[in-house]
Every structure is written in C-alpha cells, then in structure tokens.
Motif scaffolding. Structure first.
Motif, PDB file in Angstrom:
ATOM      1  N   VAL A 107       9.283  10.748 -11.176  1.00 45.53           N
ATOM      2  CA  VAL A 107       8.774  10.142  -9.947  1.00 45.53           C
ATOM      3  C   VAL A 107       9.248   8.694  -9.893  1.00 45.53           C
ATOM      4  CG1 VAL A 107       6.700   9.563  -8.660  1.00 45.53           C
ATOM      5  CG2 VAL A 107       6.783  11.654 -10.000  1.00 45.53           C
ATOM      6  N   SER A 108       9.669   8.289  -8.741  1.00 40.81           N
ATOM      7  CA  SER A 108      10.148   6.911  -8.597  1.00 40.81           C
ATOM      8  C   SER A 108       9.026   5.923  -8.885  1.00 40.81           C
ATOM      9  CB  SER A 108      10.675   6.706  -7.172  1.00 40.81           C
ATOM     10  OG  SER A 108      10.986   5.358  -6.971  1.00 40.81           O
ATOM     11  N   SER A 109       9.372   4.861  -9.627  1.00 44.23           N
ATOM     12  CA  SER A 109       8.359   3.880 -10.005  1.00 44.23           C
ATOM     13  C   SER A 109       7.984   2.978  -8.837  1.00 44.23           C
ATOM     14  CB  SER A 109       8.867   3.049 -11.187  1.00 44.23           C
ATOM     15  OG  SER A 109      10.058   2.383 -10.816  1.00 44.23           O
ATOM     16  N   THR A 110       8.864   2.835  -7.836  1.00 42.66           N
ATOM     17  CA  THR A 110       8.562   1.985  -6.682  1.00 42.66           C
ATOM     18  C   THR A 110       7.596   2.707  -5.770  1.00 42.66           C
ATOM     19  OG1 THR A 110      10.471   2.876  -5.511  1.00 42.66           O
ATOM     20  CG2 THR A 110      10.799   0.881  -6.825  1.00 42.66           C
ATOM     21  N   GLY A 111       6.799   1.920  -5.027  1.00 45.11           N
ATOM     22  CA  GLY A 111       5.827   2.524  -4.128  1.00 45.11           C
ATOM     23  C   GLY A 111       6.487   3.181  -2.930  1.00 45.11           C
ATOM     24  N   ILE A 170      -9.138   2.661  17.328  1.00 43.76           N
ATOM     25  CA  ILE A 170      -9.280   3.426  16.089  1.00 43.76           C
ATOM     26  C   ILE A 170      -9.000   2.506  14.913  1.00 43.76           C
ATOM     27  CG2 ILE A 170      -8.447   5.392  14.731  1.00 43.76           C
ATOM     28  CD1 ILE A 170      -9.918   6.239  17.221  1.00 43.76           C
ATOM     29  N   ARG A 171      -9.892   2.552  13.926  1.00 43.15           N
ATOM     30  CA  ARG A 171      -9.677   1.808  12.678  1.00 43.15           C
ATOM     31  C   ARG A 171      -9.446   2.813  11.553  1.00 43.15           C
ATOM     32  NH1 ARG A 171     -13.540  -3.019  11.177  1.00 43.15           N
ATOM     33  NH2 ARG A 171     -12.036  -3.989  12.601  1.00 43.15           N
ATOM     34  N   ALA A 172      -8.370   2.610  10.801  1.00 41.92           N
ATOM     35  CA  ALA A 172      -8.024   3.488   9.683  1.00 41.92           C
ATOM     36  C   ALA A 172      -8.393   2.798   8.373  1.00 41.92           C
ATOM     37  CB  ALA A 172      -6.544   3.831   9.695  1.00 41.92           C
ATOM     38  N   GLU A 173      -9.070   3.575   7.465  1.00 43.43           N
ATOM     39  CA  GLU A 173      -9.477   3.042   6.167  1.00 43.43           C
ATOM     40  C   GLU A 173      -9.136   4.049   5.080  1.00 43.43           C
ATOM     41  OE1 GLU A 173     -13.568   1.049   6.279  1.00 43.43           O
ATOM     42  OE2 GLU A 173     -13.600   2.297   8.092  1.00 43.43           O
ATOM     43  N   PHE A 174      -8.745   3.510   3.928  1.00 46.66           N
ATOM     44  CA  PHE A 174      -8.493   4.363   2.761  1.00 46.66           C
ATOM     45  C   PHE A 174      -8.778   3.560   1.506  1.00 46.66           C
ATOM     46  CE2 PHE A 174      -5.689   6.001  -0.613  1.00 46.66           C
ATOM     47  CZ  PHE A 174      -6.150   7.313  -0.670  1.00 46.66           C
ATOM     48  N   ASN A 175      -9.489   4.209   0.574  1.00 48.28           N
ATOM     49  CA  ASN A 175      -9.785   3.597  -0.723  1.00 48.28           C
ATOM     50  C   ASN A 175     -10.507   2.254  -0.543  1.00 48.28           C
ATOM     51  OD1 ASN A 175      -9.829   3.582  -3.512  1.00 48.28           O
ATOM     52  ND2 ASN A 175      -7.815   2.586  -3.696  1.00 48.28           N
ATOM     53  N   GLN A 176     -11.478   2.251   0.409  1.00 44.73           N
ATOM     54  CA  GLN A 176     -12.308   1.089   0.698  1.00 44.73           C
ATOM     55  C   GLN A 176     -11.501  -0.100   1.207  1.00 44.73           C
ATOM     56  OE1 GLN A 176     -14.687   0.292  -2.762  1.00 44.73           O
ATOM     57  NE2 GLN A 176     -15.860   2.202  -2.580  1.00 44.73           N
ATOM     58  N   PHE A 179       1.822   4.453  -1.847  1.00 46.16           N
ATOM     59  CA  PHE A 179       1.557   5.325  -2.987  1.00 46.16           C
ATOM     60  C   PHE A 179       2.384   4.837  -4.166  1.00 46.16           C
ATOM     61  CE2 PHE A 179       3.255   8.877  -5.518  1.00 46.16           C
ATOM     62  CZ  PHE A 179       2.088   9.351  -6.087  1.00 46.16           C
ATOM     63  N   ASN A 180       1.698   4.517  -5.264  1.00 42.85           N
ATOM     64  CA  ASN A 180       2.393   4.029  -6.456  1.00 42.85           C
ATOM     65  C   ASN A 180       1.635   4.527  -7.680  1.00 42.85           C
ATOM     66  OD1 ASN A 180       3.759   2.719  -8.454  1.00 42.85           O
ATOM     67  ND2 ASN A 180       3.615   0.679  -7.533  1.00 42.85           N
ATOM     68  N   PRO A 181       2.153   5.557  -8.343  1.00 46.33           N
ATOM     69  CA  PRO A 181       1.415   6.123  -9.481  1.00 46.33           C
ATOM     70  C   PRO A 181       1.316   5.192 -10.672  1.00 46.33           C
ATOM     71  CG  PRO A 181       3.590   7.127  -9.286  1.00 46.33           C
ATOM     72  CD  PRO A 181       3.413   6.264  -8.080  1.00 46.33           C
ATOM     73  N   GLU A 182       2.072   4.100 -10.663  1.00 50.47           N
ATOM     74  CA  GLU A 182       2.032   3.168 -11.791  1.00 50.47           C
ATOM     75  C   GLU A 182       1.272   1.904 -11.373  1.00 50.47           C
ATOM     76  OE1 GLU A 182       5.953   2.438 -13.105  1.00 50.47           O
ATOM     77  OE2 GLU A 182       6.386   4.531 -13.582  1.00 50.47           O
ATOM     78  N   GLY A 183      -0.051   2.001 -11.470  1.00 49.80           N
ATOM     79  CA  GLY A 183      -0.851   0.809 -11.225  1.00 49.80           C
ATOM     80  C   GLY A 183      -1.387   0.692  -9.818  1.00 49.80           C
ATOM     81  N   GLY A 184      -1.111   1.645  -8.943  1.00 49.39           N
ATOM     82  CA  GLY A 184      -1.626   1.581  -7.585  1.00 49.39           C
ATOM     83  C   GLY A 184      -2.394   2.835  -7.243  1.00 49.39           C
ATOM     84  N   ILE A 185      -2.163   3.294  -6.025  1.00 49.35           N
ATOM     85  CA  ILE A 185      -2.810   4.529  -5.570  1.00 49.35           C
ATOM     86  C   ILE A 185      -2.063   5.706  -6.184  1.00 49.35           C
ATOM     87  CG2 ILE A 185      -3.275   5.960  -3.559  1.00 49.35           C
ATOM     88  CD1 ILE A 185      -3.679   3.361  -1.984  1.00 49.35           C
TER      89      ILE A 185
END
Length: 1106
Positions: free
Chosen positions: A4-8, A33-39, A66-72
């Motif tokens: 998986v690519s390390s970049t987001g 409309i307001r969009a929210e994710f992960n607070q 989306f970043n599996p290394e340290g993010g979402i």
C-alpha cells in the motif's frame, strides 16, 4: 506482494441531490449540508434553496485523507461512518445581525464498501430527523427524505493480497442479563463497559470497547429484530444511531454457540431476559484484519481457545454546566468496580466454513491467576491499560488500536510467581495470592447468574469449507456412477413373441386345473372318452374358471401383451374416428390373435407341459432371513449363496449390496466389503448409508483422504444426520485433529438435541430414528450367537500413534475394565436406575399391540419384524455415540465399535448404561470371551432387570457355553415378557431346540409354531415337524417338513425326518427317495441315522441297499 502506498490518498464524498426535504419555516427553505468524519468537520456545502417539490441540488464534495501510516486507517473506515447534517438557514428578522440556523436532520454513510475493495459506490441514504424536526420519521411504504451520495477513491485502498488474505471482524454486544441486584438506576451515574482485544501481526492489538450500557429493570423482553447501533458518540438524530441493514434477530437457544444453550437452561434464560435486570448495548464494532493479523488471530485461537471479554462499571464523570470538564486524579484500580470476565470459546471459528458465533456466556469474577490459566492473558484491558480510560469516559463506544501495554517486568514476574505459588501450595494461601484474587464485587456476577450475549462474525471463514459440488465431484471420480440400464428393444416381432409366451403360460395353468379336476377320471377311462363327456368337462372347467376368478386373471395377464401388439404391429396410438372404424379394427385384431394363439399352442409340446415343475418363489426378505440364519449357524457358504441370489435377482437394489457388504465385514473380508459398498454408492451417489460405510471401510483400510471425502459429503447431503457427524468426529480423532473433532461432535449433539426437541413437541420422543425413515434398532450384528473364526475385535487397526498422549490406550483400558470407572460415574448410573418404570413401559405396550397384530398373519413378510426390530427400553437420553454404535453393529463393523464404546463411557450424557453393557457383551461373545460377557450382562441386569434383551442375551450366552438349563430359564423369562426382545427369532429356535432335547415335545411344538407365524424358515418348519413327529402327529409332521423342504431342499435333517415319516406312513418309494437324499447330503447326526436304520429294519423297506 503489492504494498500500500505510504502517501495519503483522498476519499471523496459527494452529495448530489436531496429528495422529499422539508424545513421549519416555509415550503422552500434554505439549507446546507455539513460533512463530518472521525469527529472532524470536512466542510459545508453552499446554501441551497429547496424547491417546492422538496428537492435540492447540492453537488457538494468533501474529502479526507486515507493514510494507514499514522492517519486514518482501514480500521477507521470499517467502524466509523460519514455524518451528513442538513441545517436550515432561517430568514433574518428586523434588527438581526447574524443568521439563525436549525439542524433539520442527519444522514449516515457507511464506508464499508471501501474496506471490501471497491473504489467507488453510490447510495441513497435516509435523512433521519432530529427531535422537533419537520421531517417525517422513517416509515415503511412512505417516501422518505433522503440524500444521494457518491463515494470514490482514485484507486482501491486494498491490494489484491489484502482482498484475498484479509478479513473483516464484526463484534456485536447485545446485553448482559440477570445482573447483580446492587445495580440500581438511581444514585451516581455509572458507565457500564465491556472490552476485548483482537490480536494483530505487529506491535499493536486492536482493543474494542463498548461503553455506556443502559441499565434496565426488566419486565419485558428486548424486541427482535432490533437494529444494531454505531459505537460512536454525539449522534444528533436518534435514527442515525442505527447501522443500515444490520439487525439483531435472536434465535433459538439450542442453536447458539455459547454456554447456556441446553434445555435445562431455557427456563432460567426466559426469566432473565424478560423479568430480571439487564444492561443493554446493542452495539456493533468492526475491525479490519490484514493478512498477517488474520494469521495471528487464527494462531491465537488455536493456542488459547478461550477469549477473555471483560466487563466493569466506572463512575461517569461529568463537568458542571458552563465549565470545562476537569477530571480528578484518581487511582484506576479504585475507579473500577464489579470487574468481571466472560470466557468466550472462539474455537468454532476454526471449524470449516464457520463465519459466525453467537451465544450467552457466564460472567465470572476477574481473578488474575484464573484468567491467565484459561486464556494465557497476563493483563487486564481495563486495569493495566486503564490510565487513559477515565479521561476518555464519554458517551458511546470506541474502537481504537492501542499499543501493547508496556507492563513492567516486575509486574509480569509478580503475576507469574503468584500463579506458580498458588499451584504449588493451595492449602496454605499466601497474602500475595489473597490480594490478587480477592474480588467480592465480581463474585456477585456468579451469585446472580449474570451472562452476556455476544456475537462475533467474520466476513470470510478462517478455515474454508469444501463445497458440496467439489465433494460430489471427488466421490464421482473415486466411484463412477453405474451406467444406466440398456433400453429394452421393442417392435412388432417382440410384441408377438411376448403374446406367445403369455398364451403358453395360460395354457399350462388351464391344463393343471383340468388335471386337478378330471385327472382320476381320465386315468380310469384312459383314451375311451366320448364327445359328451368332453363337452361336460369343458362346461365344468369354464364354470370353475369363472367362479374362482382365474378367467378374469387370464384376461388381465393377456391385456399388456395385446396392447403391445396394437401399438407395435398395428401402430394404433390415437382414438378411433368412428364406431365403425373401431369395430372393423377389433374384428381384424381378433382374427390375428386367434391365429397366433393356435401358433403358440402348436409350439407347446407335451413334454414341455409335463416338464413344468411348480417352484416356490422366495421373496427378498425371505432370502435375507435364510442368510441371517446361515450366518448364525456359521454356515457362511450357504449365507453367501443366499446373498448372491438376492443380487442376481435385483442387481440394481443397493440395499442388497449393503447387506452383502455387511456379511463380508462379518467374515473380515474388508476388501470385498468395500467393493460392495462402493457398488451400492455407484447406484445412488446421494445415499447416506453407502457414503458412511464407504468412509468406514476407507478408515479400516487406512485410506484416510478418501474417508474424509466420504464423511464430509455425507454431512453436506444430510446436515441433520447424527451418525454422519459422529463418524466424521471419530475420523478426526484418528487424525489427531482435536478442533475439527470437537466441531463434528458438537454438531452431532446439536442435531440430536434438535431432533429430541421436535419429537417432544410432536409426542414421538420414544421412537428414536437412527437412519432415514426407520426406528432405532439394536440388532446385535449377530454377535450374540455367532462366533466367526479368527475374529479379532480388539483395538481399532488404525489407532493413532502410541505415545505419551495417545488416547487409544486409555480408551482401551476403560473398555476392558469399565467397573473401575463406575465409582466415578455413579451419578449417571443412579439416574438410570431411578427412572420411572412406567415411562419405559408405555411405548412397550404400543409396540406389543403392533407385534400382536402382525402375529396374526402367517406370511413371510412378518420376517421384517425380526430384521428391523424395535428394542425395549431405549433411553430417552440417547447419545450421539450410542446412535453410532447401533448403526455400526447393524452392519457388523465391530472393529469400529470399540472406539465409540469408549467415547460413550466417557460422555457426560452417556456412561455405563444398560445398552452400553449389552453391546459390550455382544463384542465379547464374538471373541468367545464368555466370562467377560457374563460380567457385562450382570451389570446390565442390575440397571434394567425388566429388559427382555438382557435375558435374551444371557440365554444366548448360556446356550453357546453349553449350559442349556440356564439358557432355558433365560429364554422362558424372555418369552414371558409382554414386550418382545429385539431378536425373538433365534430365541424361539433355541428354546424349541432345548425343549426337544428335554423331550418336552408339546412345549417345543408351541414354541416353533410361534416362530413359524412370525418369520417362517426352513429351521422353524423343521423344528415344528420334529415336535409333531415325536408326538405321533404324522400328518402335521409331514406338512411341516414339506414346507421346510420347499424352502431349502439341501437340508439333510429335513430329508431324514421325511424318510421317518414316509416309513411310518408305509410309503416305500418316498421313504427310499428321502433316505437317498439323506445319505447324499451327508447327514452328520449319527443317532438320527441309527433311528432311520432301525425303523427300516422294522418295516422291512426304505433302504434299497438291503
């Protein structure tokens, strides 16, 4: 492997349109409309005016990285949705500087398709109204306010390797029932929490928390189905808490995988789930497992088996109104109360094809040493990693990957040391042990009987199951299906030939009838018969044929042949157009049929008529009975002849092949038995018994791979078959595959309990079927009276390799000396003895009525009573192993029985029952070990003194050991019971034989008469003939001996007594013929031969050699 690519990578959420929208003021409100994710807020759309039809075009796009290394991560996408909040902008009033807004509703977008490998998807999500909103609440059948949403990523977030090897874990916590009475809804607010950890391949474990359970006082059941909820805090719209298309549906307790799934738990669970206090969550948490995590998860289950699920209660910390939250520093240990743990058996997830387990699990106090002993877990999620728990004590549930707690080396050593100290000296507990194990609050869970209901579900099974199509294909490769029968050739010539055959057959019957009526008259007149006498005889013959119904039978016999001529020769297959056409055709047909009748009669030669010998056609059931008798008398050659005759008559009947295979098992010709069973399977590849027997033979011949295919195919074709699952479990035991063995035995027990429950509801509990369409049979595989030479029924040939953990040696020891285990298993023995005798007598009376009605018929089909007997006193609590034993004994697979008997002895529901000792006695009789057989029968008699099978088997034991006086007493007691034993045929035969030895001929006659009425055979008629002869009832003796001779004309003893009867009756020719066959068949009874010689000398004839 792809990485998986390390970049987001951005994940875009686009809201295109809204439908059926409403506002607080006016028909055309202004909304955004307001969009929210992960607070976190992703953005707001432009302010759009809703049309009068309730539609709006937002075309609003927001995104997050989306970043599996340290993010979402994928785990965040799995259990956190995107929230879309619609807000109305109210029109400004006079002197109003800022706009006022009101939240109208909230929609939830589940991002799970991205975790499943999709790169984009579109969905229509409902807009859930907040409290006081003008939006209509969601109702089925009514147009709902909704938003059209598109979610997309530039490329799939999962690589091919992750899609194939990864998995998605869903954990649903429903409720905790029957909680302690000290849990009250008043007083300080409490946060009821549950937690468990999911292992991963790296340094992180996924910790799943379920928070803020709702304490309820009970009084009614939780509704089903009810929606599952998101483990997310601060959801504005109540309806948005529910996960789309995810429901808790419940189900029968017996089908669950937990601990409280037995019939005796039903009443307690009904009370707990309707009356008593409970804590409800109804939360579902998800977690993505990458391929290494799946391997780690599978390995941890195999190593630990039990999984700790912790439950606790902590004070809910709230901040005063208008002030920021401030948490006091408090000791984590002191903040935890009522710390308990449930041990969830995760092993079923390693069963082939299993993706879900759900059940109720007892809650126990959390005690370190016990938790470590059961789960190999050294720390508590709440206590040892709880330093971040109190500050995060918010509403909702959290699923967060925590670093593996850095527990100090001293803490680990202290716990291990305390555990070892406890194991070394439990009599003198130390202070360290007391401080660690003291949990009085947790003990309240045990006193209240608290349990949690939990569901764990995987997207894919950890162990894939072979598909039924693959198993069927492999069976077909091993045993190709038998080719269909060749089609019979037809045509005009064949139709005329068949007509000739029917004419010849009918002519023979008419001549026989004429000879019966006028044979003596014709013999006196010789050839001087005038035409008037012939005409008179013709009239009398026609009258007799019409009165007896034979004339009508002749017409029916010819009908089929005539129809074939009409169809094949005249090609008439449609209705006639007119009556004249029909009459013309009938006249033409009549002329043809009469001409062909003359042709057939002219072909019938006088020698042909005279040579027709009447034969008695024996049915398949009769042949089976005769073969059975020959087996018992160890005349295996004759038995094989009978079995082969059945196969010649009906080669397409697979039951005949199965019977022949069982006979080959008795004679220990396993290779030939395998051929027979495979032949049966080739006739019908879906026949369960053929599959099971092919599997049994494959195990005996050490073809283990084939055995697994046969057993698995049987369980796929008939998943409710108890014997199939049990045999599969026994196979896995031989392979030392404990997990799959446990799976198969569990499934067998589950199916048995389901069947018993169904039988209770229908009132047919006492007729316990072992096989398709039949009742339980305890047919003894003839072990009670057979002694196959050189038979070895010791330990199974394919036992697992011996070693320090080899189970087979232990099982064999238990089998050899079951009395050693009796003190340990005293409870099941007492329960058997204390059964109400009226319970077992009730079905017996029913069966007695059935048998008494069948006794009235003297036809041979009554032999089915013997071949498929209904035993007396079958336990209502039959075990999976006893059912398997019955099946194996019926097919003479005695080599396999010993392993199953050992399981029956150790089974919690089984133990040394009466039926257990009966089967064990039969196996000892096969080995001619009369002493051990007698010990087993003594134990059986102590458990069920009124069981006729016990006394019948004791009679066989004494008969085979030569003690005919004791055998006679046992047989007489068996016959005197109201209910018959399972093998009355040989009881009558042997009791009659003893009566003849003791010269009690009247009793012998009555006994053999009963046998002849139930299941007539050559031996029963022979015994009756001997008794009548000794009573000087010569006519009755001759009739009985003639019946015996008709059924088997190769019995030398029958010919011997026919010779005696003919000598007594003064018929020289018959006496000489009977004596000739007596010598030819080599009569071995020298006393009987001397009696014939003495009578021949007395009457002066009968021996042509004089």
């Amino acid at each position: 492997m792809e990485q998986v690519s390390s970049t987001g990578r951005p994940v875009q959420i686009t809201v295109t349109d809204g439908y059926e929208l409403r506002g607080f003021k006016g028909d055309t409100p202004v909304t955004f409309i307001r969009a929210e994710f992960n607070q976190a807020v992703l953005g707001d759309s432009a302010k759009i005016t809703v049309s009068s039809e309730g539609t709006a075009k937002y075309n609003f796009t927001s995104s997050f990285e989306f970043n599996p290394e340290g993010g979402i991560t994928l785990d965040d996408l799995a259990h956190k949705p995107v929230f879309l909040t619609m807000t109305e902008v109210l029109p400004k009033e006079k002197k109003q500087k800022d706009e006022k807004t009101l939240i109208v509703g909230q929609a939830v977008v589940d991002l799970l398709p991205l975790v499943e490998g999709e790169s984009s998807f579109e969905t229509m999500v409902p807009l859930h109204p907040v409290l006081g909103s003008p939006l209509e609440p969601l109702q089925p059948g009514i147009k709902q306010c909704s938003l059209e949403v598109k979610v997309s990523v530039a490329e799939p977030l999962l690589t091919t390797a992750q899609i194939l090897g990864g998995n998605l874990l869903k954990v649903t916590l429903e409720a905790a029932y029957s909680v302690p009475e000290s849990f009250i809804p008043i007083g300080p607010l409490q946060n009821y929490m549950v937690s468990l950890q999911v292992p991963s391949a790296g340094e992180k474990d996924y910790t799943i928390f379920f928070k803020n359970g709702t304490l309820k006082l009970g009084g009614e059941r939780e509704p089903v189905p009810r929606p599952k909820k998101w483990p997310i805090a601060n959801i504005l719209a109540p309806g948005a808490n529910n996960i789309p298309d995810a429901f808790i549906v419940g189900g029968p307790y017996e089908e669950e995988d937990g601990e409280l799934n037995h019939p005796e738990d039903r009443e307690f669970r009904n009370q707990s789930e309707s009356i008593k206090k409970r804590i409800t969550w109804d939360l579902e948490s998800r977690c993505y497992l990458d391929p290494p995590a799946v391997v780690s998860f599978q390995k941890r289950i195999a190593d630990c088996r039990l999984w700790p699920v912790e439950i606790t209660r902590v004070p809910l910390v709230t901040a005063p109104k208008g002030k920021t939250a401030k948490f006091d520093k408090m000791d984590d240990e002191n903040s935890l109360s009522f710390h308990g743990v449930a041990y969830v058996n995760m092993v079923p997830l390693l069963y082939p094809g299993v993706k879900r387990i759900r059940g109720a699990f007892h809650v126990h106090p959390y005690i370190d040493s016990i938790v470590y002993e059961k789960t190999k877990c050294l720390f508590s999620v709440f206590r040892d990693t709880g330093h971040n728990l109190i500050p995060n004590n918010k509403i909702g549930g959290v699923n967060s990957p925590l670093s593996k707690p850095v527990i100090s080396k001293n803490l680990k050593e202290e716990k291990i040391q305390a555990s070892s100290i406890k194991s070394q000296s439990s009599d003198t507990p130390l202070e360290t042990e007391s401080s660690l194990n003291h949990n009085p609050e947790g003990q309240q869970y045990v006193e209240a009987g608290t349990y949690i209901v939990l569901e764990i579900q995987l997207d894919k099974a950890l162990v894939p199951k072979r598909m039924p199509e693959e198993l069927a294909r492999r069976v077909k490769e091993m045993i190709p299906p038998r080719p269909p029968l060749t089609r019979r050739t037809g045509g005009a010539q064949k139709a005329v030939s068949d007509y000739h055959m029917q004419i010849k057959s009918i002519s023979r019957v008419i001549l026989d009838e004429y000879h019966r009526m006028f044979g003596k008259q014709v013999a006196k007149l010789d050839s001087d018969i005038d035409s008037e006498t012939l005409e008179e005889q013709k009239c009398q013959l026609n009258y007799e044929l019409n009165c007896s119904g034979k004339y009508f039978a002749f017409k029916e016999q010819l009908k089929h042949a005539v129809v074939k001529i009409v169809r094949e020769k005249y090609l008439k297959t449609t209705p006639f157009e007119s009556q004249e056409t029909l009459q013309t055709f009938i006249s033409e047909l009549y002329v043809f049929l009469v001409d062909q009748m003359h042709v057939a009669l002219n072909q019938t030669m006088p020698d042909d008529v005279q040579g027709a010998v009447s034969t008695i056609h024996m049915s398949s059931e009769q042949l089976r009975l005769f073969a059975f008798e020959a087996e018992v008398n160890e005349n295996f050659e004759m038995a094989e002849v009978y079995y082969e005759e059945r196969l010649v008559r009906e080669p397409q009947n697979l039951e005949h092949w199965l019977d022949y295979g069982a006979f080959c098992l008795l004679t220990q010709d396993n290779t030939k038995a395998q051929e027979c069973f495979r032949k049966a399977l080739s006739l019908n590849q879906n026949h369960i018994h053929s599959l099971l027997l092919c599997g049994v033979l494959a195990v005996l011949l050490e073809n283990y791979e084939q055995a697994e295919v046969f057993f698995e195919d049987a369980t796929c074709l008939e998943p409710t078959n108890v014997v199939a699952w049990t045999l599969l479990g026994l196979y896995y035991e031989i392979q030392n595959n404990d997990i799959r063995m446990e799976m198969a035995f569990h499934e067998a027990l589950k199916q048995l309990q389901a069947r018993v429950t169904k039988q209770k509801s229908t009132g047919t509990l006492l007729e316990i079927p072992v096989e398709e369409g039949g009742k339980v049979t305890v047919e003894s595989s003839l072990g009670i009276c057979r002694m196959a030479s050189g038979s070895s029924t010791g330990a199974l040939k394919v036992d697992a390799p011996t070693g320090p953990t080899a189970p087979s040696s232990i099982l064999d020891e238990l089998l050899e000396e079951p009395s050693k285990l009796q003190l340990q298993l005293q409870e099941p023995v007492l329960s058997v003895q204390s059964q109400d005798p009226t319970i077992s007598q009730r079905p017996s009376n029913q069966f007695a009525k059935e048998i008494s009605t069948k006794r009235e018929a003297s036809k041979c089909q009554d032999s089915s009573i013997f071949l498929h007997p209904t035993p007396y006193g079958v336990s209502q609590t039959s075990t999976i192993f006893m059912e398997t034993i019955r099946f194996l004994m019926k097919v003479n697979a005695v080599q396999y029985v010993h392993r199953v008997l050992a399981h029956e002895l150790l089974c919690p529901q089984g133990g040394p029952s009466c039926e257990y000792y009966l089967v064990l006695a039969q196996t000892h009789l096969l080995k001619k070990d009369f002493a051990k057989a007698e010990e087993c029968l003594q134990q059986a008699a102590q458990m069920d003194y009124l069981n006729p099978n016990v006394w019948g088997l004791k009679g066989h034991l004494y008969f085979l050991s030569g003690n005919h006086a004791e055998a006679k007493a046992c047989y007489e007691r068996t016959v005197s019971f109201v209910v018959d034993a399972s093998e009355m045929h040989f009881i009558f035969l042997r009791l009659g034989h003893i009566y003849l030895e003791d010269k009690e001929y009247e009793k012998a006659k009555k006994t053999y008469l009963q046998a002849c009425k139930r299941s007539p055979s050559c031996l029963t008629w022979l015994g009756l003939g001997i008794a009548c002869y000794r009573l000087e009832e010569i006519t009755e003796a001759e009739d009985a001996l003639s019946e015996a001779n008709a059924l088997n004309n190769n019995n030398a003893e029958v010919w011997a007594y026919l010779a005696l009867v003919s000598l007594k009756a003064g018929r020289q020719l018959e006496a000489e013929q009977a004596y000739k066959y007596t010598k030819k068949l080599n009569l071995k009874d020298e006393t009987l031969l001397a009696e014939i010689h003495m009578l021949q000398e007395t009457v002066g004839f009968g021996n042509p050699s004089f």
